[in-house]
Design a protein around this motif. Structure first.
Motif, PDB file in Angstrom:
ATOM      1  N   SER A   1       0.707  -1.285   0.079  1.00 43.59           N
ATOM      2  CA  SER A   1      -0.122  -0.173   0.133  1.00 43.59           C
ATOM      3  C   SER A   1       0.841   1.198  -0.069  1.00 43.59           C
ATOM      4  CB  SER A   1      -0.807  -0.073   1.058  1.00 43.59           C
ATOM      5  OG  SER A   1      -1.855  -1.107   1.275  1.00 43.59           O
ATOM      6  N   ASN A   2       1.994   1.252   0.782  1.00 47.43           N
ATOM      7  CA  ASN A   2       2.939   2.369   0.647  1.00 47.43           C
ATOM      8  C   ASN A   2       3.659   2.555  -0.738  1.00 47.43           C
ATOM      9  OD1 ASN A   2       2.409   2.996   3.217  1.00 47.43           O
ATOM     10  ND2 ASN A   2       3.957   2.127   4.307  1.00 47.43           N
ATOM     11  N   LEU A   3       3.847   1.430  -1.307  1.00 51.68           N
ATOM     12  CA  LEU A   3       4.442   1.424  -2.712  1.00 51.68           C
ATOM     13  C   LEU A   3       3.307   2.159  -3.854  1.00 51.68           C
ATOM     14  CD1 LEU A   3       5.924  -2.172  -3.404  1.00 51.68           C
ATOM     15  CD2 LEU A   3       7.074  -0.052  -2.532  1.00 51.68           C
ATOM     16  N   LEU A   4       2.177   1.888  -3.367  1.00 52.35           N
ATOM     17  CA  LEU A   4       1.028   2.182  -4.297  1.00 52.35           C
ATOM     18  C   LEU A   4       0.907   3.845  -4.128  1.00 52.35           C
ATOM     19  CD1 LEU A   4      -1.124   1.746  -6.567  1.00 52.35           C
ATOM     20  CD2 LEU A   4      -2.656   1.307  -4.622  1.00 52.35           C
ATOM     21  N   ALA A   5       0.992   4.179  -2.768  1.00 50.88           N
ATOM     22  CA  ALA A   5       0.880   5.562  -2.482  1.00 50.88           C
ATOM     23  C   ALA A   5       1.740   6.462  -3.482  1.00 50.88           C
ATOM     24  CB  ALA A   5       1.048   5.789  -1.067  1.00 50.88           C
ATOM     25  N   ASP A   6       2.940   5.922  -3.506  1.00 47.39           N
ATOM     26  CA  ASP A   6       3.806   6.887  -4.388  1.00 47.39           C
ATOM     27  C   ASP A   6       3.610   6.869  -5.552  1.00 47.39           C
ATOM     28  OD1 ASP A   6       5.439   7.336  -2.087  1.00 47.39           O
ATOM     29  OD2 ASP A   6       6.807   5.573  -2.444  1.00 47.39           O
ATOM     30  N   PHE A   7       2.517   6.393  -6.392  1.00 47.39           N
ATOM     31  CA  PHE A   7       2.216   6.413  -7.839  1.00 47.39           C
ATOM     32  C   PHE A   7       1.012   6.913  -7.849  1.00 47.39           C
ATOM     33  CE2 PHE A   7       4.921   2.626  -7.345  1.00 47.39           C
ATOM     34  CZ  PHE A   7       5.939   2.981  -8.306  1.00 47.39           C
ATOM     35  N   TYR A   8       0.580   7.867  -6.748  1.00 47.22           N
ATOM     36  CA  TYR A   8      -0.898   8.737  -7.233  1.00 47.22           C
ATOM     37  C   TYR A   8      -0.490  10.048  -8.208  1.00 47.22           C
ATOM     38  CZ  TYR A   8      -4.157  12.513  -6.377  1.00 47.22           C
ATOM     39  OH  TYR A   8      -4.863  13.579  -6.448  1.00 47.22           O
ATOM     40  N   ARG A   9       0.921  10.290  -8.044  1.00 40.14           N
ATOM     41  CA  ARG A   9       1.660  11.429  -9.063  1.00 40.14           C
ATOM     42  C   ARG A   9       2.600  10.670  -9.842  1.00 40.14           C
ATOM     43  NH1 ARG A   9       0.200  16.852  -8.141  1.00 40.14           N
ATOM     44  NH2 ARG A   9      -1.155  17.298  -6.081  1.00 40.14           N
ATOM     45  N   SER A  10       2.562  11.180 -11.004  1.00 37.81           N
ATOM     46  CA  SER A  10       3.543  10.477 -11.697  1.00 37.81           C
ATOM     47  C   SER A  10       4.290  11.430 -12.713  1.00 37.81           C
ATOM     48  CB  SER A  10       3.128   9.341 -12.603  1.00 37.81           C
ATOM     49  OG  SER A  10       2.139   9.383 -13.435  1.00 37.81           O
ATOM     50  N   PRO A  11       5.371  11.617 -13.228  1.00 40.50           N
ATOM     51  CA  PRO A  11       6.557  10.566 -12.929  1.00 40.50           C
ATOM     52  C   PRO A  11       7.208  10.995 -11.518  1.00 40.50           C
ATOM     53  CG  PRO A  11       7.446  12.060 -14.234  1.00 40.50           C
ATOM     54  CD  PRO A  11       5.994  12.391 -14.296  1.00 40.50           C
ATOM     55  N   ASP A  12       7.030  12.164 -10.971  1.00 41.09           N
ATOM     56  CA  ASP A  12       7.384  12.405  -9.507  1.00 41.09           C
ATOM     57  C   ASP A  12       6.195  12.172  -8.559  1.00 41.09           C
ATOM     58  OD1 ASP A  12       8.114  14.603  -7.315  1.00 41.09           O
ATOM     59  OD2 ASP A  12      10.087  13.700  -8.058  1.00 41.09           O
ATOM     60  N   PRO A  13       6.731  11.393  -7.439  1.00 36.37           N
ATOM     61  CA  PRO A  13       5.657  11.070  -6.651  1.00 36.37           C
ATOM     62  C   PRO A  13       5.346  12.333  -5.723  1.00 36.37           C
ATOM     63  CG  PRO A  13       7.772  10.325  -5.624  1.00 36.37           C
ATOM     64  CD  PRO A  13       7.937  11.029  -7.049  1.00 36.37           C
ATOM     65  N   VAL A  14       5.811  13.545  -5.681  1.00 33.50           N
ATOM     66  CA  VAL A  14       5.397  14.756  -5.209  1.00 33.50           C
ATOM     67  C   VAL A  14       4.964  15.752  -6.047  1.00 33.50           C
ATOM     68  CG1 VAL A  14       6.170  16.465  -3.731  1.00 33.50           C
ATOM     69  CG2 VAL A  14       7.197  14.219  -3.367  1.00 33.50           C
TER      70      VAL A  14
ATOM     71  N   ASN B   1      -3.136  11.047 -10.764  1.00 33.19           N
ATOM     72  CA  ASN B   1      -3.756   9.836 -11.127  1.00 33.19           C
ATOM     73  C   ASN B   1      -4.877   9.698 -10.568  1.00 33.19           C
ATOM     74  OD1 ASN B   1      -1.653   9.074 -13.463  1.00 33.19           O
ATOM     75  ND2 ASN B   1      -0.280   8.892 -11.799  1.00 33.19           N
ATOM     76  N   ARG B   2      -5.787   9.939 -10.819  1.00 33.09           N
ATOM     77  CA  ARG B   2      -7.356   9.851  -9.994  1.00 33.09           C
ATOM     78  C   ARG B   2      -7.710   8.401  -9.880  1.00 33.09           C
ATOM     79  NH1 ARG B   2     -11.355  14.422 -11.177  1.00 33.09           N
ATOM     80  NH2 ARG B   2     -11.944  13.983  -9.093  1.00 33.09           N
TER      81      ARG B   2
ATOM     82  N   TYR C   1      -7.072   4.190 -10.149  1.00 33.24           N
ATOM     83  CA  TYR C   1      -6.012   2.882 -10.211  1.00 33.24           C
ATOM     84  C   TYR C   1      -5.693   2.692 -11.462  1.00 33.24           C
ATOM     85  CZ  TYR C   1      -3.581  -1.015  -8.189  1.00 33.24           C
ATOM     86  OH  TYR C   1      -2.788  -1.934  -7.699  1.00 33.24           O
ATOM     87  N   VAL C   2      -6.828   2.600 -12.562  1.00 31.24           N
ATOM     88  CA  VAL C   2      -6.289   2.526 -14.122  1.00 31.24           C
ATOM     89  C   VAL C   2      -5.402   3.376 -14.359  1.00 31.24           C
ATOM     90  CG1 VAL C   2      -8.692   1.000 -14.529  1.00 31.24           C
ATOM     91  CG2 VAL C   2      -8.474   3.337 -14.588  1.00 31.24           C
ATOM     92  N   GLU C   3      -5.574   4.713 -14.003  1.00 29.40           N
ATOM     93  CA  GLU C   3      -4.777   5.866 -14.643  1.00 29.40           C
ATOM     94  C   GLU C   3      -3.339   5.589 -14.178  1.00 29.40           C
ATOM     95  OE1 GLU C   3      -6.314   9.552 -13.625  1.00 29.40           O
ATOM     96  OE2 GLU C   3      -8.428   9.149 -14.390  1.00 29.40           O
ATOM     97  N   VAL C   4      -3.345   5.022 -12.716  1.00 30.56           N
ATOM     98  CA  VAL C   4      -1.732   4.666 -12.304  1.00 30.56           C
ATOM     99  C   VAL C   4      -1.268   3.875 -13.207  1.00 30.56           C
ATOM    100  CG1 VAL C   4      -0.657   3.678 -10.279  1.00 30.56           C
ATOM    101  CG2 VAL C   4      -2.478   5.418  -9.745  1.00 30.56           C
ATOM    102  N   VAL C   5      -1.996   2.760 -13.289  1.00 26.37           N
ATOM    103  CA  VAL C   5      -1.272   1.623 -14.110  1.00 26.37           C
ATOM    104  C   VAL C   5      -0.954   2.012 -15.510  1.00 26.37           C
ATOM    105  CG1 VAL C   5      -1.628  -0.809 -14.946  1.00 26.37           C
ATOM    106  CG2 VAL C   5      -2.365  -0.220 -12.683  1.00 26.37           C
ATOM    107  N   ARG C   6      -1.765   2.713 -16.127  1.00 27.89           N
ATOM    108  CA  ARG C   6      -1.606   3.013 -17.571  1.00 27.89           C
ATOM    109  C   ARG C   6      -0.458   3.971 -17.873  1.00 27.89           C
ATOM    110  NH1 ARG C   6      -6.543   5.215 -18.825  1.00 27.89           N
ATOM    111  NH2 ARG C   6      -5.713   7.389 -18.260  1.00 27.89           N
ATOM    112  N   ASN C   7      -0.331   5.166 -16.583  1.00 27.10           N
ATOM    113  CA  ASN C   7       0.765   5.914 -16.883  1.00 27.10           C
ATOM    114  C   ASN C   7       1.972   5.593 -16.131  1.00 27.10           C
ATOM    115  OD1 ASN C   7      -0.878   7.898 -17.968  1.00 27.10           O
ATOM    116  ND2 ASN C   7      -1.572   8.556 -15.836  1.00 27.10           N
TER     117      ASN C   7
END
Length: 470
Positions: free
Chosen positions: A75-88, A93-94, A96-102
């Motif tokens: 879950s902590n790994l996944l939290a870093d992928f809300y924003r991409s390419p930089d987690p901050v 990515n609003r 889960y599918v957007e997170v995986v696609r990007n």
């Protein structure tokens, strides 16, 4: 322009919009924790005693700790992928599918979407069934109080499913996760209430010396065959694993958080708080229930096959369950609503029916309503209600959906995205460790799915649509 620059421009303009042009998010660590607990500590926590009865003390307690640690890590790994390419400072990515696609590219997001939304639809149907059983249990408690606990009190759950469907249609008009905080806080309070009642009754039974025999390793039920015990152990492991997983809605929850401090840091704090609370509750409820009922532990210690007295306390517990699941339904359904409404909004950009919202007033209260949301969300709830009435053994199907969804959503996608972003080289110890973790849970999910298929086949043999009674 960086995220910080965008925020400064927005603040300078006096706007109430976030850096992506959406209404300013207001979520905090505590609202995120409430959402997670609402979705995870459902009535299923009361079935963990049954899972422990199939596994025995040692395997079940060790499994709770392992699943909690793994779930917190991924879950902590996944939290870093809300924003991409930089987690901050990256783009949001609003879903889960957007997170995986990007982050993974290709067609992986289509597989992710199919698994995620199939499971979410299944959960809404399962919640409808379980909530109606709580209502039936309240009626049965009243019947026992009048006629004695040996009386045959059986009632159809269908009328209550219809009433619950009507309630959910009204609640489904809550626009998004940002407006659900009050409902999640209420649901979290309810979950603490009925879990405490279940644990308290179990502990009281043990103190009175009425607890049944238990086992350190494996099931203590000697009336079942070895094959049945093995199948039940797999399903029990599935219950423990799935009880910990909330990746299916984690991205949507993170999307409700304020921009400062960074969302991933806040989400990680919420993960730690929620997983810790979940582990404690799982152990308290599971251990006390197993100690009380032993090999005869029912599927749910507070529903009709569990405790029957004191009448008032069992009734109160089932009211708590009912309120909690009504609220949890909306938390689970929000990602479905978002996906459909985002797609239709992009498909018919000029349609006022799809995109326009109208302001309405009830007294001093002002709210906005979209006719498309009103129609489509009402249809979704109605269909889910009819399916719940038609398939009373749907919990076996839900278990199957959960089994095949747990590994990819909770383990595989976060691990693969982490390997790609961190450029972890193939063959290194870290790469091997992550791949081994993924493989172990893939094998477990397949085994659990096989056990659920067996349960579905047995359910089909006595299947009678729209005739569920308890």
């Amino acid at each position: 322009m960086t995220r910080e620059d965008a925020l400064q421009v927005i603040e300078g303009a006096g706007s109430f919009l976030d850096d992506d042009g959406k209404p300013q998010r207001t979520g905090t660590t505590w609202t995120a924790s409430a959402h997670i607990i609402t979705a995870v500590i459902g009535a299923g926590v009361l079935s963990l005693a049954w899972a422990m009865a199939q596994l025995g003390w040692i395997i079940s307690i060790v499994s709770v700790f392992i699943f909690s640690i793994v779930n917190l890590y991924t879950s902590n790994l996944l939290a870093d992928f809300y924003r991409s390419p930089d987690p901050v400072s990256g783009k949001r990515n609003r879903a889960y599918v957007e997170v995986v696609r990007n982050n993974l590219g290709g067609k992986m997001h289509m597989i992710c979407g199919f698994i995620q939304y199939s499971y979410l639809v299944g959960v809404t149907i399962g919640y409808t069934i379980t909530t109606s059983i709580s209502v039936v249990t309240i009626r049965k408690v009243n019947c026992f109080q009048l006629k004695g606990i040996t009386a045959s009190c059986r009632y159809s759950a269908n009328p209550y499913m219809i009433v619950l469907g009507v309630v959910e249609i009204f609640l489904s008009q809550i626009p998004n996760f940002h407006k659900l905080s009050w409902l999640s806080i209420l649901a979290t309070t309810m979950s603490f209430g009925y879990a405490s009642i279940g644990a308290g009754l179990s502990i009281a039974k043990v103190i009175q010396g009425k607890g049944n025999d238990t086992s350190l390793l494996g099931s203590s039920n000697k009336t079942q065959s070895s094959a049945d015990n093995m199948w039940n152990m797999l399903i029990a492991l599935g219950n423990l694993a799935l009880a910990n997983g909330y990746a299916v809605i984690a991205v949507n929850i993170e999307d409700s958080l304020k921009s400062s401090p960074p969302e991933n840091k806040v989400m990680k704090r919420a993960n730690k708080i929620s997983v810790s609370i979940m582990a404690v509750f799982f152990l308290i409820c599971g251990c006390s229930g197993y100690a009380a009922f032993g090999s005869e532990t029912p599927g749910n210690i507070l529903l009709s096959s569990g405790f029957k007295e004191p009448f008032w306390l069992i009734t109160l517990a089932n009211v708590f369950i009912m309120v909690h699941l009504i609220a949890a339904y909306q938390v689970i359904a929000q990602p479905i609503y978002y996906a459909v409404e985002t797609w239709t909004g992009q498909r018919w950009t000029s349609s006022s029916f799809v995109n326009r919202e109208y302001s309405m007033h009830i007294g001093k209260m002002e709210f906005k309503i979209s006719f498309f949301k009103l129609v489509w969300r009402s249809i979704f709830v109605a269909v889910a209600t009819v399916l719940a009435m038609a398939m009373p053994f749907f919990n076996d199907i839900l278990g199957f959906l959960g089994a095949i969804g747990f590994w990819p959503l909770t383990i595989y996608f976060p691990v693969e995205m982490h390997i790609k972003r961190k450029k972890i080289k193939k063959g290194t110890m870290r790469w091997f460790g992550l791949k081994t973790l993924s493989f172990i849970f893939m094998a477990l999910s397949v085994a659990i799915a096989c056990a659920c298929i067996r349960g579905i086949s047995q359910g089909l043999q006595k299947y009678k649509p729209f005739q569920y009674k308890d």
